[in-house]
Each structure stands twice: as structure tokens, then as C-alpha cells.
Design an enzyme around this catalytic site. Structure first.
Site, PDB file in Angstrom:
ATOM      1  CD  GLU A 277      -3.051   0.844   2.259  1.00  0.00           C
ATOM      2  OE1 GLU A 277      -4.111   0.266   1.980  1.00  0.00           O
ATOM      3  OE2 GLU A 277      -2.776   1.272   3.399  1.00  0.00           O
ATOM      4  CD  GLU A 280      -2.677   0.988  -4.461  1.00  0.00           C
ATOM      5  OE1 GLU A 280      -3.674   1.118  -5.203  1.00  0.00           O
ATOM      6  OE2 GLU A 280      -2.683   0.308  -3.410  1.00  0.00           O
ATOM      7  CB  CYS A 299      -6.729  -2.268   6.325  1.00  0.00           C
ATOM      8  SG  CYS A 299      -5.092  -2.044   5.617  1.00  0.00           S
ATOM      9  CB  SER A 319      -5.220   1.029  -1.234  1.00  0.00           C
ATOM     10  OG  SER A 319      -4.222   0.047  -1.383  1.00  0.00           O
ATOM     11  CE  LYS A 358     -10.118  -7.452   8.709  1.00  0.00           C
ATOM     12  NZ  LYS A 358      -9.356  -7.064   7.507  1.00  0.00           N
ATOM     13  CD  GLU A 361     -11.233  -8.448   4.191  1.00  0.00           C
ATOM     14  OE1 GLU A 361     -10.652  -7.489   3.651  1.00  0.00           O
ATOM     15  OE2 GLU A 361     -10.911  -8.891   5.314  1.00  0.00           O
ATOM     16  CD  GLU A 366     -14.162  -9.755  -4.443  1.00  0.00           C
ATOM     17  OE1 GLU A 366     -14.341  -8.646  -3.906  1.00  0.00           O
ATOM     18  OE2 GLU A 366     -15.091 -10.541  -4.731  1.00  0.00           O
ATOM     19  CB  CYS A 505      -9.099  -3.220  14.646  1.00  0.00           C
ATOM     20  SG  CYS A 505      -8.931  -2.889  12.883  1.00  0.00           S
TER      21      CYS A 505
END
Length: 571
Positions: A277, A280, A299, A319, A358, A361, A366, A505
Site C-alpha cells: 500500500e 502504491e 484494510c 487502494s 472480516k 470479507e 474474489e 479495530c
């Protein structure tokens, strides 16, 4: 200031104080169920009733303001009888099968029933019934709902997603998904804040421990588990352990005792995330004309879901780097599987996360780049991990500390702060500075992003690149205000970190539930302290990360890293 008398004690409290707040300031207990300060002060449960001299009817302490000379009695026979009657009425519509409820032992309704000495029920039981759906990470059991409205108010005021609402009228009034939808058909981000603020087991995070136990019992399966940074500063709360015993090493020992073949640290792939990241961001920042701004961190899956549903036109600003959780799954089922000679199709990767989103996710189609199977097979919350430890009769304080396995277990101080609001930004800027200049900054040079208001801004100069304008925000209501400011042109940034849960978190929807206490700031401070004491505080100096690039990825943003560590954000 006003002077009042409460249970025979003279108190001076600020004007505008409620009776409940006055009692709390004097350590005088007044029971309550629905109350959340500044969020839910609607006196729905009627458990905090008190007598006020000169007033015939009992008054709710949570939303009755004190006045000069007020005389209040909080524990008279009339008050006690009213509370017991009100509680029995609530229990007459509550599924009280506590022995199989996830919240047993940590349930405000259960505690209040014990405290008020409720041992029989004179009223007929009439439970609300509805199917229990397990197709989303957040699960609602209607028969346990006490209509306190906490979930509605938290979702409306803290997260501004308006997923829950009161539906029906009169005796048929209840709380459910707004507009009578299924939860999976809403814009719910599955942040889990409704769960952590529910006083009963009406809202829970789907329990996936059974799948993990099945994998552990299968001799043909290699079980691999990763532990997120925010877990280590919260897991021991439910055990009442102090800092001496509440260590990551004891988590590793407990997981090994359960039968996991490999126990790794998500901090490793947090460092890997920073490499990707951060690279990037430098690439975008040094070629500004090719990209739309700002660049958002990716994230937090709750935030990613929020952006895609609420502000889809900004999806290309995210990102492309996967979260540390998903990077770990991809690396485990590719690099690590190859290195150890393990068939990735017979590898079962488990995540221990502070987060309920999560789970969603890991189930995205994908997220299967390593071998075609899901990169992460199951996500457990911190609470689920604690329940597994208890079910396996483990006593963590009796265990010796064990280090994380290698080569996916080493990490830096920059990685551990991923669990605190501002941590991803701080860590990314440390490495971005190095990637541009070839020199390390002071590791505390970006401390301005660490603490303060939920939405905070800063500017930093990176020699050779220019001034970077950054923002850090946590909580989705705050995020909505930030996005509106960006959309209207009132705010202009280069790099933005967003976390769906207030405080990041550390206060995630999968963390231990502490009634009446918001723990995110406390836990986040513990993470910053771990970073300050770390021998290595820059992700680009993690020796095992450098080895991973030499052996497998070559460089950040390489073709292989793009395949395994990045994703497309489809709306």
C-alpha cells in the site's frame, strides 16, 4: 451547580445532570437496561424508576433532570416493587434459556434478574418467533430482544446506517431490520457495533467455531491460524488477566494446545500490506495526473462495504491492496504451502479477528487467488476464540509463552498499530518516506495522526515528493461527514485512513463486550505502547518480509504481488 438529596445524601451536581448521572457520581447504583449515555436515553425499559418527593408517579432516572432542592429516593418499597414488576414483564417476552445463550454470564438482563432476586415468573410467557438466519455475520434472535432500542440508536447515531428500526405497533411492536427486509439485502457493513451494545443475546456474531473444530479433528488437514494485532490487547479481559499473563505468547500456546499445526501473526502481513500500500501511494503521488484523489486505505472491510454502497463513484480511489487478513491467506496457500510441501487444497486457514465484518470479507468470491479455494476459510472473533479456550478447558495463565511460528510470524511496531485508529496511516507514512528518500524518518514523526478527534487532519513534508495532506477517521457517521466534505470540495486530501468502528479495530464488533465501557481508546493506547518498545518500527525493515520479496515476490507491486496481494474493487 444544584443541591439535591439522594437517599439521604446531600449532593452538589452540575445543572443539566440526570438523576442517574448524579447517582453514578456518588456510587449509588440504580439499575438500568436500555440506557446508553448520549445515545439511548429514552427510558424504554423502566428499570431506573425512582421516587421524587412531591411527584405522585415514579420517574425514570435516566432522563429526568435534577432541580435545586430535589429529594430523591432510589430504593423504597414502591420503587423495588415497580422494578420487579417491570422486569418480570420484560422476561415474559424473553427466551430465558440462558444455558445455551452465547451471552450467558455476560448479559445485563440475566445480571439484573439475579440482582433483583427474580426467581419465578407469574406472567404467561409470550415469545416473538422468527427464523434465525445464518447467511450474514450478524445474527438476530427475535425471542431474546427486549425492545430496548440500543441497536437502533447505535446504528442511527454512531454509524448512520439505519439498518435497525422499530416495526409494528402496540403489542406487536418489535425491533427488526428496517423496512421489513432481510439483513443480507440491506447496506449493513456488519461492523457489529449493534452486537457489542446489545444488553442480551438478541444480536450476536455468527458462531463458526464448529467448522474450526471439524478441521482440527481431520488428520488430513493442515490447520493454520493467524492472530490479528488488536486481539492481543483484549482477549484476556474476559479472563480477568493482568498484563503479566495477557500476552500474545499465551494465545499461541493455547492455540497450539487446541491442535493448530501453525500459529502465525497477522502483524506479518500488516507489514506486507504497508510495503504494497505504501508503494502504491508513492506511485500514485509521484504520478498525480493519472489518478483520482484521495487514495483511501482498504484494510477495513466495513469501510470498503460502506464506500461501495454509499459512495460508489469513489471505489477507484480505494487502494487495491488487500487487507492483512486476506494477504495472509493468499501467502499461506501459495508461498508457505510451496515452501513446506503442503497441498493448499488440504490447508485450512483460520483468522482470529477483532471484527465481525472480516467474516463477510473472507467470503467475497474474489478472495481466492492462491489456489481457487477461499484464501481464508473461517474467521473467528476474539470472543469466539475465548469460548474455544474455555470449551477446551484451557487455563491461559498456566500456559508457558510460545513464540509465533516462522516464517510468517515476525513483525514490527508499525504492524501492531494497525489495530488502532491512525495506525495504518502512521505505518504507511513511515515506509512511504523511506521509499521516496531512502532514509528512515523519526518513527514518531507522524504522531499527529494518532490521537484526537475521530476525524483528524495533518500535513507532512516528504523530501523529493512534496507535502502530503492526510486524514484519519473512525466511525461511519464521522466517515459520512468526511465523504460529504470531500464530495462538496470542502476537504482535499491525498491519503485517507478509514476504520468503520469508533476507535478502530481495538473497538471492533468481535471484541469482548464490556457493559457501560467503551474500550477502544484504552486498547489502542496499549498497541501504541507496544510499538514504542518494539526493536524494529519500520515495516520495510522486517527481515522475513525482505526474505519473502527476495524469494517470491521480487518487488512490491510486481506481477505476482498484484495477483496475490491486490484486488479489484467492483461495485
Amino acid at each position: 451547580m444544584v443541591t439535591i438529596e439522594l437517599d439521604g445524601r446531600k449532593l452538589r451536581v452540575p445543572e443539566g445532570t440526570t438523576i442517574l448521572e448524579a447517582a453514578q457520581s456518588a456510587n449509588i447504583p440504580i439499575p438500568h437496561l436500555c440506557y446508553l449515555k448520549d445515545i439511548n436515553e429514552i427510558a424504554a425499559c423502566r428499570m431506573c424508576m425512582v421516587e421524587v418527593e412531591g411527584t405522585e408517579r415514579l420517574q425514570p432516572a435516566c432522563n429526568t433532570w435534577v432541580t435545586e432542592g430535589m429529594v430523591i429516593r432510589s430504593n423504597t418499597p414502591k420503587v423495588r416493587q415497580a422494578r420487579r414488576t417491570n422486569l418480570r414483564l420484560i422476561l415474559s417476552q424473553h427466551n430465558s434459556n440462558c444455558t445455551v445463550c452465547i451471552r450467558s454470564g455476560n448479559c445485563e438482563l440475566q445480571k439484573l434478574s439475579h440482582d433483583l432476586n427474580i426467581h419465578y415468573q407469574p406472567y404467561p410467557i409470550q415469545l416473538e418467533r422468527s427464523p434465525i438466519r445464518l447467511d450474514t455475520p450478524v445474527v438476530r434472535e427475535a425471542s431474546k430482544c427486549i425492545k430496548c432500542m440500543r441497536c437502533v440508536q447505535v446504528c442511527d447515531k454512531i454509524q448512520e446506517m439505519h439498518v435497525w428500526d422499530q416495526i409494528g405497533t402496540g403489542s406487536r411492536a418489535t425491533v427488526s431490520v428496517s423496512h421489513s427486509r432481510y439483513l443480507k439485502d440491506t447496506d449493513c457493513t456488519f461492523c457489529g457495533q449493534c452486537v457489542t451494545h446489545c444488553p442480551t443475546g438478541a444480536l450476536t456474531v455468527r458462531d463458526d467455531t464448529g467448522r474450526v473444530l471439524e478441521a482440527l479433528a481431520d488428520p488430513e488437514i493442515t490447520t493454520v491460524v493467524q492472530v490479528a494485532p488488536a486481539v492481543r490487547v483484549a482477549w484476556a479481559e474476559s479472563w480477568g488477566l493482568g498484563a503479566k499473563y495477557a500476552t500474545a505468547g499465551r494465545i499461541v500456546s493455547a492455540l497450539k494446545h487446541m491442535g493448530f499445526d501453525y500459529v502465525f501473526d497477522t502483524n506479518f502481513t500488516a507489514d506486507l500490506t504497508i510495503m504494497e500500500e505504501g508503494s502504491e501511494f508513492v506511485q500514485r503521488f509521484t504520478h498525480r495526473g493519472k489518478y483520482r484523489w484521495p487514495m483511501f486505505t482498504s484494510c477495513c472491510p466495513g469501510w470498503v462495504s460502506f464506500l461501495k454502497s454509499q459512495y460508489p463513484s469513489y471505489a477507484d480511489c480505494l487502494s487495491t491492496a488487500k487487507s492483512p487478513q486476506q494477504m495472509f491467506g493468499a501467502v499461506a496457500k501459495s508461498y508457505f504451502a510451496e515452501k513446506m510441501g503442503i497441498d493448499p487444497h488440504k490447508m485450512f486457514v483460520v483468522s482470529i479477528m477483532p471484527c465481525s465484518a472480516k467474516k463477510a470479507e473472507s467470503e467475497r468470491p474474489e478472495m481466492n487467488d492462491a489456489c481457487g479455494d477461499p484464501d481464508v476459510d473461517v474467521v473467528l472473533t476474539t470472543r469466539e476464540m475465548d469460548r474455544l479456550f474455555r470449551s477446551d478447558c484451557l487455563v491461559p495463565q498456566e500456559l508457558e509463552e510460545t513464540p509465533f511460528d516462522s516464517p510468517l510470524g515476525s513483525s514490527t511496531g508499525a504492524a501492531v498499530i494497525f489495530g488502532a485508529s491512525g495506525g495504518v496511516m502512521d505505518a504507511a507514512l513511515r515506509s512511504a518516506y523511506y521509499l521516496v528518500t531512502g532514509e528512515n524518518p523519526d518513527p514518531d514523526a507522524f504522531a499527529e495522526v494518532r490521537q484526537g478527534q475521530p476525524w483528524r487532519e495533518a500535513k507532512f513534508d516528504i523530501p523529493g515528493a512534496g507535502t502530503v495532506r492526510v486524514a484519519v477517521v473512525s466511525g461511519l457517521a464521522n466517515t459520512r461527514r468526511l465523504m460529504e466534505a470531500i464530495d462538496s470540495g470542502d476537504a482535499d486530501y491525498d491519503f485517507v485512513e478509514v476504520m468503520a468502528c469508533p476507535g478502530g479495530c481495538a473497538g471492533g464488533g468481535g471484541q469482548p463486550i464490556r457493559e457501560g465501557r467503551e474500550m477502544a481508546a484504552y486498547r489502542g493506547n496499549l498497541l501504541w505502547k507496544i510499538d514504542a518498545k518494539a526493536p524494529v518500527r519500520f515495516s520495510h525493515e522486517n527481515p522475513e518480509i525482505l526474505s519473502l520479496y527476495r524469494e517470491y515476490f521480487r518487488t512490491p507491486l510486481s506481477e505476482r504481488s498484484h495477483h496475490l496481494l491486490h484486488t479489484e474493487h467492483k461495485v
